[in-house]
Scaffold this motif. Structure first.
Motif, mmCIF file in Angstrom:
data_model
loop_
_atom_site.group_PDB
_atom_site.id
_atom_site.type_symbol
_atom_site.label_atom_id
_atom_site.label_comp_id
_atom_site.label_asym_id
_atom_site.label_seq_id
_atom_site.Cartn_x
_atom_site.Cartn_y
_atom_site.Cartn_z
ATOM 1 N N ARG A 120 0.839 -1.201 0.000
ATOM 2 C CA ARG A 120 0.000 0.000 0.000
ATOM 3 C C ARG A 120 0.868 1.242 0.000
ATOM 4 O O ARG A 120 1.762 1.399 0.830
ATOM 5 C CB ARG A 120 -0.925 0.011 1.220
ATOM 6 N N ASN A 121 0.594 2.171 -0.930
ATOM 7 C CA ASN A 121 1.337 3.420 -0.952
ATOM 8 C C ASN A 121 0.582 4.502 -0.198
ATOM 9 O O ASN A 121 -0.397 4.221 0.517
ATOM 10 C CB ASN A 121 1.627 3.840 -2.396
ATOM 11 N N ASN A 122 1.040 5.762 -0.347
ATOM 12 C CA ASN A 122 0.441 6.839 0.447
ATOM 13 C C ASN A 122 -1.014 7.099 0.095
ATOM 14 O O ASN A 122 -1.755 7.674 0.885
ATOM 15 C CB ASN A 122 1.253 8.131 0.279
ATOM 16 N N ALA A 123 -1.419 6.687 -1.104
ATOM 17 C CA ALA A 123 -2.825 6.868 -1.496
ATOM 18 C C ALA A 123 -3.685 5.683 -1.072
ATOM 19 O O ALA A 123 -4.886 5.668 -1.326
ATOM 20 C CB ALA A 123 -2.919 7.071 -3.006
ATOM 21 N N GLY A 124 -3.064 4.686 -0.426
ATOM 22 C CA GLY A 124 -3.803 3.500 -0.026
ATOM 23 C C GLY A 124 -3.963 2.500 -1.149
ATOM 24 O O GLY A 124 -4.628 1.476 -0.985
#
Length: 486
Positions: A120-124
């Motif tokens: 999961r990245n910062n945008a979910g």
């Protein structure tokens, strides 16, 4: 199908991967893509086909439990059995070629070039990344192969900041330079989910020289970095908020290095270990000589660090540089402060002004904080220098003095020396005589104990002592006529 055919499942990893970029069969590499089926060469005596399950938790062909050999009763299984659940895998059929039946055929040696686990990245969004911050966050919260922490225990803002630091590019290089696109830190490693959690966390953090902190009921990620151009220290300390207990410890040979060598994994050498040093004796010759010969009197102080998750030469070199410079500019200070220091966390940069060492807003990085029983806070800090975090550092940064106190072996020359000539008459009626009065401006040095003044005839080469004084003036009586220097 021949009874001598082989059906093999290669478990790649827990969790969904982005794909496979190629495969080695008996040491021969064949580039591949993330497609479900493909052929690989190099397996003598076989025709072979492999199928990739990326490890997604769904019922599609790409998901867990899907069996490409379902038509073969002895090899079939149902997805309801949860075989290979959320495990990326390759199901490979090695089919014995015609005319090879009965031969003593060995299974080929197989290895995969994997394009990593999706996180999961910062945008979910779940996607492939080599950013250490998002890899750590996913490991902490993943319920399949990770720690399984609830998202509410993660300080997402700090992970976002850390991810931004890891994605920094080297702005000192021209856009056309291929190294200009290399990110500051990336993480490419194999995590063993059976290992202790802290062992895996430390492996990830080593790839970016990061820290994982527990602050106010949440996990925060911190990476040391240079202060932004428009930013300043998190807090200023002086006599108004420093309670006492000032302790200063300088660098020692035990922790100081004039060269740091990093051991990293080199993809260009079949993923074997490689080393890079900073400063390098050849490529950074002037810095190497300055550290070893000029500053350390020829004493070799060499350290080694192991970076199991770093696969890029430039990134490993930068981590070596940071380790070397931190060891050399590593003045440590600790003191007690008022309770406002509780607003700080480790890795924050502070500024300290104190008369004893002669510091004026000298910068330090907070390493630890301890709440004392009387409500004060004990801070332990190490020296901060922005040049430590300058990438592609080919030259040694200037030596920053540990104190701003003046050098007792060197004083400033007094200024504005002037003289006044006058005439006086002695009590014994010896006649009129010449008096010279000298004046000058104080040099304001801490270690100034007085002044000596001298004179000579302008045509002479030697000087004559005229006197000593603690003031900024001196008198020479019964002076002769002529042209003199003072």
């Amino acid at each position: 199908v021949s009874d001598e055919d082989f059906y093999v499942v290669f478990a790649i990893s827990e969790g969904e991967i982005d794909g496979i970029d190629g495969v080695w069969v008996n040491g021969t590499f064949t580039a591949g893509t993330s497609s479900i089926t493909g052929n690989a060469s190099g397996a003598s005596g076989f025709t072979n086909t492999w199928h990739l399950n990326k490890g997604t938790a769904d019922s599609g062909d790409d998901g867990f439990g899907f069996n490409y050999w379902w038509a073969i009763t002895a090899l079939s299984w149902s997805t309801s059995h949860n075989k290979l659940k959320a495990i990326a895998n390759v199901q490979w059929h090695f089919e014995v070629q015609t005319g090879s039946v009965g031969r003593n055929i060995n299974m080929p040696r197989v290895a995969f070039k994997v394009r990593g686990v999706k996180v999961r990245n910062n945008a979910g969004t779940v996607a492939f990344t080599s950013n250490p911050a998002w890899i750590l966050r996913d490991y902490l919260t993943n319920t399949v192969y990770g720690v399984g922490l609830d998202d509410s225990l993660i300080d997402l803002a700090s992970f976002n900041t850390a991810a931004g630091i890891c994605d920094q590019l080297d702005t000192s290089l021209p856009f056309s330079d291929p190294n200009a696109s290399i990110k500051r830190h990336e993480c490419n490693l194999i995590l063993d989910s059976t290992k202790p959690v802290m062992s895996n966390v430390k492996l990830i953090l080593k790839t970016c020289a990061g820290q994982l902190l527990w602050v106010s009921g949440k996990y925060k990620m911190q990476i040391d970095d240079a202060l932004p151009p428009q930013g300043g220290p998190a807090l200023y300390f002086d006599s108004t908020n420093m309670i006492g207990g000032l302790s200063i410890v300088g660098e020692s040979k035990q922790n100081k290095a004039n060269q740091v060598t990093a051991v990293f994994i080199d993809p260009d050498k079949d993923w074997k270990s490689e080393t890079v040093s900073w400063p390098d004796k050849i490529n950074d010759a002037s810095t190497y000589t300055q550290f070893l010969t000029t500053e350390d009197a020829g004493v070799e102080l060499k350290h080694k660090i192991k970076l199991s998750g770093v696969t890029n030469f430039n990134q490993a070199r930068f981590l070596s540089q940071q380790a070397c410079l931190r060891s050399r500019n590593n003045l440590k200070v600790s003191f007690s402060a008022t309770s406002e220091a509780l607003n700080l966390i480790p890795s924050d940069v502070i500024a300290v002004t104190h008369d004893t060492p002669g510091w004026t807003a000298k910068k330090f990085i907070v390493r630890s904080l301890t709440l004392n029983t009387n409500g004060t806070v004990k801070l332990a800090c190490s020296e901060y220098q922005a040049s430590t975090y300058t990438r592609n550092q080919a030259l040694a940064p200037p030596i920053v003095p540990d104190t701003n106190l003046p050098d007792p072996t060197s004083v400033t020359v007094p200024s504005s020396l002037a003289f006044t000539e006058s005439v006086y008459e002695s009590i014994a009626s010896g006649g009129k005589k010449v008096r010279v009065t000298l004046t000058w401006t104080d040099n304001t040095d801490y270690f100034n104990s007085g002044y000596d003044f001298q004179f000579k005839k302008s045509a002479d080469s030697s000087w004559t002592d005229g006197g000593t004084t603690v003031s900024t003036s001196g008198v020479l009586n019964d002076f002769e006529k002529g042209t003199f220097d003072f």
